[in-house]
Write an enzyme that holds these catalytic residues in place. Structure first.
Site, mmCIF file in Angstrom:
data_model
loop_
_atom_site.group_PDB
_atom_site.id
_atom_site.type_symbol
_atom_site.label_atom_id
_atom_site.label_comp_id
_atom_site.label_asym_id
_atom_site.label_seq_id
_atom_site.Cartn_x
_atom_site.Cartn_y
_atom_site.Cartn_z
ATOM 1 N N ASP A 94 16.732 -47.134 -44.751
ATOM 2 C CA ASP A 94 16.303 -48.474 -44.344
ATOM 3 C C ASP A 94 15.253 -48.450 -43.235
ATOM 4 O OD1 ASP A 94 18.140 -47.482 -42.552
ATOM 5 O OD2 ASP A 94 19.466 -49.204 -42.592
ATOM 6 N N LYS A 152 31.238 -47.069 -46.420
ATOM 7 C CA LYS A 152 31.269 -48.473 -46.858
ATOM 8 C C LYS A 152 32.214 -48.716 -48.028
ATOM 9 C CE LYS A 152 26.415 -48.696 -45.515
ATOM 10 N NZ LYS A 152 25.032 -48.996 -45.908
#
Length: 476
Positions: free
Chosen positions: A198, A162
């Site tokens: 997550d 990212k």
């Protein structure tokens, strides 16, 4: 009106191109058998080179039981912004206050010390703003980068993604780096007690209100699942730890890698293989590439490109338009196109305009929507087959699956498609429901911290007959 020979021939040609997405039930049942084998292989203490699923124990041993109370911090770090949350628990009652902070690009490309000092300073400001400087604050840390977890509060970064390239972090324990930064930059009494991904956060968040929730799945840019496994089946677990209750642990399957050994090749199309070839990680994340939002739009684009090339679609399209540009057909377009419910194709036309396609017909719109429905249905059915494998494995009469991710949230048919296929694939008599998990990356991390403290105290009682004083002092 009956189709002419020319029309029939055209649609037969289209069907020949897309038939690989129309898989029979037997194909999904075969995938379930293969996945269950891979789950078992990943839990073995001696793993063969052919094992593709990591099956990481997360060290999270229990879901919330409703007794959790107190003030907890949560840190959600997974991109150019991060959130700090204050979560106040009182049984089923929960109050959340949060603030979002920016990570400047100079810090994203700087050193690990700069990154964690910046985060620590923001945590310090947040704590001060809420007048909590003197409070003992346990912290749950959602860290959405690839890690090798070695304990509930110990995880070493495998590699950055990212856009991050902070030096001195890869291979290091990110909890320790944050702890040291908090000591340097603040005078807060913060203890990092849990780090989660997550999927685990999604499960824990939903489980707070539903005790039947023992499976979590992410259906967004990526795809992954976790579930609660009996310790007796986890042969990679430290045997001494098996002596303490509860005798279970959440397993992070990392099932995006399912099929990397070739076992799913019977389900893959020429379009899947092309997506894989031009991806940043060829021959990796096979399962994920057939399901997730990062790849679905590109699969659709490749099919449309092939149909156009074979003169079955967009007869007068400009070959310089965006349709022929890799990565240009976004997965959100698939969701938008499938939202069309009448013959006017308003959303489809907007997408085609955005793709710079000119002179399209109503028939072209029908074909585009048809391709989208086939590609997304296969993705939903494959995700459903994976969940059915876990539901059958847990074999409980009533099961809730926590779901999060942009694909599931915004695609108009994904939920219903998954439910239909799961009903078809699970053992008779097993009931299930898919529940959208709210704020798993924040609330779920805080709940994980709360549960970890409850279990820590339980373990201390089992070992020593007393509760740790500092845990009693957590303010309620």
């Amino acid at each position: 009106m009956p189709a002419t020979n020319e029309q029939l021939s055209k649609y037969e040609k289209i069907e020949a191109i897309v038939k690989g997405f129309k898989l029979p039930a037997a194909a999904y049942k075969r995938a379930m058998t293969l996945l269950n084998q891979e789950l078992n292989n990943g839990l073995k203490s001696q793993k063969s080179n052919a094992t593709v699923l990591s099956m990481f124990p997360t060290f999270v041993r229990s879901t919330p039981d409703g007794s959790e109370k107190g003030e907890f911090l949560a840190l959600d770090l997974g991109g150019t912004n991060f959130r700090v949350l204050l979560v106040r628990l009182n049984g089923q009652e929960i109050d959340i206050q949060s603030k979002t902070y920016l990570i400047p690009q100079t810090i994203m490309l700087g050193t690990g010390t700069q990154l964690f000092d910046h985060i620590a300073e923001c945590i310090g400001k947040f704590v001060a703003e809420h007048d909590l400087i003197s409070h003992q604050l346990p912290l749950g840390f959602t860290f959405s980068f690839p890690c090798h977890q070695e304990g509930l509060a110990k995880a070493k970064l495998s590699h950055w993604t990212k856009g991050f390239r902070c030096e001195g972090v890869v291979g290091e324990d990110i909890c320790q780096l944050l702890h040291e930064a908090l000591k340097r930059r603040t005078n807060c009494k913060v203890e990092i007690v849990a780090v989660v991904n997550d999927a685990v956060g999604t499960l824990m968040s939903a489980a707070h209100g539903d005790r039947n929730c023992e499976i979590g799945i992410i259906l967004g840019t990526g795809c992954n699942a976790c579930y609660m496994e009996r310790l007796d089946n986890v042969h990679t677990w430290n045997k001494e730890e098996k002596d303490f209750q509860p005798k279970q642990v959440i397993i992070n399957t990392e099932w995006g890698a399912f099929g990397d050994n070739g076992c799913l090749d019977f389900m893959r199309t020429e379009f899947d293989r092309e997506v894989d070839t031009f991806s940043v990680n060829p021959s990796k994340q096979t399962h994920e590439k057939m399901i997730s939002g990062m790849y679905m739009g590109e699969i659709v684009r490749l099919v449309l490109e092939r149909l156009t090339h074979d003169q079955l679609l967009f007869r007068s399209v400009d070959r310089e338009c965006a349709l022929f540009e890799r990565g240009r057909f976004y997965t959100k377009y698939v969701s938008e196109i499938e939202s069309d419910t009448d013959e006017f194709f308003r959303h489809t036309k907007q997408v085609l305009d955005d793709m710079q396609v000119e002179n399209y017909t109503t028939e072209d719109c029908k074909i585009v929507k048809y391709v989208c429905t086939l590609v997304s249905a296969r993705a939903a059915f494959l995700a459903a087959a994976g969940l059915s494998t876990l539901i059958n494995r847990l074999n409980k009469q009533d099961m809730t699956i926590a779901v999060d991710g942009s694909l599931y949230r915004f695609h108009p048919r994904f939920h219903n498609l998954m439910c239909l296929k799961i009903k078809e694939l699970v053992k008779p008599g097993l009931k299930f429901r898919l529940s959208l998990s709210h704020d798993g990356s924040g609330k779920g991390a805080a709940l994980t911290a709360a549960v970890s403290l409850r279990l820590r105290n339980l373990k201390n009682v089992e070992e020593n007959g007393f509760t740790q004083p500092e845990m009693v002092s957590v303010k309620a």
